[in-house]
Design a protein around this motif. Structure first.
Motif, short mmCIF file in Angstrom:
data_model
loop_
_atom_site.label_atom_id
_atom_site.label_comp_id
_atom_site.label_asym_id
_atom_site.label_seq_id
_atom_site.Cartn_x
_atom_site.Cartn_y
_atom_site.Cartn_z
N ILE A 1 0.84 -1.21 0.00
CA ILE A 1 0.00 0.00 0.00
C ILE A 1 0.87 1.26 0.00
CG2 ILE A 1 -1.80 1.28 1.20
CD1 ILE A 1 -2.70 -1.35 -0.08
N GLY A 2 1.90 1.27 0.82
CA GLY A 2 2.80 2.42 0.84
C GLY A 2 3.53 2.58 -0.49
N GLY A 3 3.91 1.45 -1.09
CA GLY A 3 4.57 1.49 -2.38
C GLY A 3 3.66 2.01 -3.48
N LEU A 4 2.40 1.59 -3.43
CA LEU A 4 1.42 2.09 -4.39
C LEU A 4 1.27 3.60 -4.27
CD1 LEU A 4 -0.92 1.73 -6.46
CD2 LEU A 4 -2.44 1.42 -4.48
N ARG A 5 1.18 4.08 -3.04
CA ARG A 5 1.03 5.53 -2.83
C ARG A 5 2.22 6.29 -3.38
NH1 ARG A 5 -1.21 4.82 3.37
NH2 ARG A 5 -3.37 4.29 2.79
N ALA A 6 3.42 5.74 -3.19
CA ALA A 6 4.62 6.38 -3.71
C ALA A 6 4.62 6.37 -5.24
CB ALA A 6 5.86 5.67 -3.17
N PHE A 7 4.17 5.27 -5.83
CA PHE A 7 4.08 5.12 -7.28
C PHE A 7 3.15 6.18 -7.87
CE2 PHE A 7 2.58 2.08 -10.87
CZ PHE A 7 3.60 2.51 -11.72
N VAL A 8 1.98 6.30 -7.28
CA VAL A 8 1.01 7.28 -7.74
C VAL A 8 1.53 8.70 -7.53
CG1 VAL A 8 -1.30 8.23 -7.39
CG2 VAL A 8 -0.96 5.75 -7.39
N ALA A 9 2.15 8.93 -6.39
CA ALA A 9 2.66 10.27 -6.07
C ALA A 9 3.71 10.73 -7.08
CB ALA A 9 3.24 10.29 -4.66
N SER A 10 4.52 9.79 -7.55
CA SER A 10 5.56 10.16 -8.52
C SER A 10 4.94 10.60 -9.84
CB SER A 10 6.52 8.98 -8.75
OG SER A 10 5.87 7.91 -9.40
N TRP A 11 3.88 9.93 -10.27
CA TRP A 11 3.20 10.35 -11.49
C TRP A 11 2.47 11.67 -11.29
CZ3 TRP A 11 4.79 8.60 -15.77
CH2 TRP A 11 5.22 7.29 -15.93
N LEU B 1 4.68 4.33 -22.57
CA LEU B 1 3.35 4.23 -23.18
C LEU B 1 3.35 4.87 -24.56
CD1 LEU B 1 0.39 3.38 -22.88
CD2 LEU B 1 -0.07 5.63 -21.88
N ALA B 2 4.10 5.96 -24.71
CA ALA B 2 4.19 6.63 -26.01
C ALA B 2 4.72 5.68 -27.07
CB ALA B 2 5.09 7.86 -25.90
N ALA C 1 -1.64 -1.26 -15.36
CA ALA C 1 -2.54 -0.83 -16.44
C ALA C 1 -3.40 0.35 -16.00
CB ALA C 1 -3.42 -2.00 -16.87
N SER C 2 -3.88 0.32 -14.77
CA SER C 2 -4.73 1.40 -14.26
C SER C 2 -3.98 2.72 -14.19
CB SER C 2 -5.26 1.04 -12.87
OG SER C 2 -6.09 -0.09 -12.91
N ILE C 3 -2.77 2.68 -13.64
CA ILE C 3 -2.00 3.93 -13.51
C ILE C 3 -1.60 4.48 -14.87
CG2 ILE C 3 0.07 4.98 -12.56
CD1 ILE C 3 -2.08 4.15 -10.49
N GLU C 4 -1.15 3.60 -15.76
CA GLU C 4 -0.74 4.06 -17.09
C GLU C 4 -1.91 4.72 -17.83
OE1 GLU C 4 2.46 3.70 -19.11
OE2 GLU C 4 2.78 4.12 -16.99
N GLY C 5 -3.07 4.08 -17.80
CA GLY C 5 -4.23 4.66 -18.46
C GLY C 5 -4.70 5.95 -17.82
N THR C 6 -4.60 6.01 -16.51
CA THR C 6 -5.06 7.20 -15.80
C THR C 6 -4.15 8.39 -16.03
OG1 THR C 6 -6.00 5.76 -14.10
CG2 THR C 6 -5.80 8.08 -13.56
N ASP D 1 -7.60 14.52 -10.77
CA ASP D 1 -8.78 13.94 -10.11
C ASP D 1 -8.90 12.44 -10.41
OD1 ASP D 1 -9.37 16.39 -9.07
OD2 ASP D 1 -11.07 16.82 -10.40
N ALA D 2 -8.73 12.06 -11.66
CA ALA D 2 -8.86 10.65 -12.03
C ALA D 2 -7.81 9.80 -11.32
CB ALA D 2 -8.75 10.49 -13.54
N LEU D 3 -6.60 10.35 -11.17
CA LEU D 3 -5.53 9.62 -10.49
C LEU D 3 -5.88 9.41 -9.03
CD1 LEU D 3 -2.73 8.45 -11.20
CD2 LEU D 3 -1.73 10.60 -10.44
N ASP D 4 -6.45 10.42 -8.40
CA ASP D 4 -6.87 10.30 -7.00
C ASP D 4 -7.94 9.22 -6.86
OD1 ASP D 4 -5.17 12.40 -6.39
OD2 ASP D 4 -6.75 13.92 -6.54
N GLN D 5 -8.89 9.19 -7.79
CA GLN D 5 -9.97 8.21 -7.73
C GLN D 5 -9.45 6.79 -7.92
OE1 GLN D 5 -12.64 9.60 -10.75
NE2 GLN D 5 -13.21 11.44 -9.61
N VAL D 6 -8.56 6.62 -8.89
CA VAL D 6 -8.01 5.30 -9.17
C VAL D 6 -7.14 4.82 -8.01
CG1 VAL D 6 -6.37 4.05 -10.64
CG2 VAL D 6 -8.16 5.44 -11.68
N GLN D 7 -6.38 5.73 -7.43
CA GLN D 7 -5.58 5.34 -6.26
C GLN D 7 -6.46 4.83 -5.14
OE1 GLN D 7 -2.97 8.35 -4.62
NE2 GLN D 7 -2.69 7.23 -2.72
N GLU D 8 -7.54 5.53 -4.87
CA GLU D 8 -8.45 5.13 -3.79
C GLU D 8 -9.02 3.74 -4.04
OE1 GLU D 8 -12.50 6.71 -1.51
OE2 GLU D 8 -11.44 8.03 -2.90
#
Length: 203
Positions: A78-88, A104-105, A165-170, A181-188
């Motif tokens: 969970i902490g790693g996920l939060r760090a992953f999302v925070a970096s993006w 992704l490009a 896949a979720s983070i890349e798409g978001t 906003d979408a990143l916050d929702q997907v993280q939750e």
């Protein structure tokens, strides 16, 4: 550590790819973006654009995988996920939502080389293989962390794929909306899914 001209060009190419895509990233643009001598191209990248883009993909992959693995090891899933999302989130906000994921490009853009390049099809396949390898590396880091916390192998594989896949798409969605906003929702939602899965292993 001193940054070499070669390293600077690779990082610059990755940055341009994250903003413009692969085809709109030319060797001339990289030279201008990184303020490096034009002669550096043939010296450091004798195979031209295809070599530079390939090395930029590998570089971009490590820019994510190294801190991601460190965060998973030190903070857990969970902490790693939060760090992953925070970096993006930081990257999106710092660039005014101009920069997404250069890996992704590569996956969504068709490679077209410089005028002197030959066999774009082979280059395209090589770049797709590299991008696939990067995504697989990120999934493996996530999978390993889930296994370490007691989740079964098959479930860990599926959830690791879901997260990446979720983070890349978001990230792409956030660029379009110019909002996190979408990143916050997907993280939750990802935190809920992962926490529920991990809680069942504890029971």
């Amino acid at each position: 550590m001193t940054t070499t001209t070669r390293d600077k060009m690779i990082a610059g190419a990755a940055d341009l790819m994250s903003r413009r895509g692969v085809n709109a990233t030319s060797m001339r643009d990289v030279v201008r973006h990184t303020a490096t001598p034009r002669g550096s191209i043939s010296h450091h990248f004798p195979d031209g654009k295809r070599q530079l883009i390939a090395e930029a993909v590998t570089f971009a992959g490590k820019q994510v995988s190294i801190p991601l693995e460190k965060a998973m090891n030190e903070r857990g899933v969970i902490g790693g996920l939060r760090a992953f999302v925070a970096s993006w989130r930081r990257q999106l906000e710092a660039t005014g939502f101009e920069a997404g994921c250069p890996v992704l490009a590569v996956a969504v853009d068709r490679y077209v080389g410089e005028a002197s390049d030959r066999d774009d099809e082979t280059a395209q396949q090589h770049l797709l293989d590299l991008a696939d390898g990067v995504f697989a590396d990120w999934r493996q880091i996530m999978r390993t962390a889930l296994l370490r916390e007691g989740l079964a192998a098959e479930r860990s594989e599926r959830l690791a794929t879901l997260v990446v896949a979720s983070i890349e798409g978001t990230v792409a969605m956030c660029r379009a909306s110019r909002s996190t906003d979408a990143l916050d929702q997907v993280q939750e939602e990802l935190e809920t899914v992962l926490s529920t899965a991990l809680a069942r292993t504890a029971g």
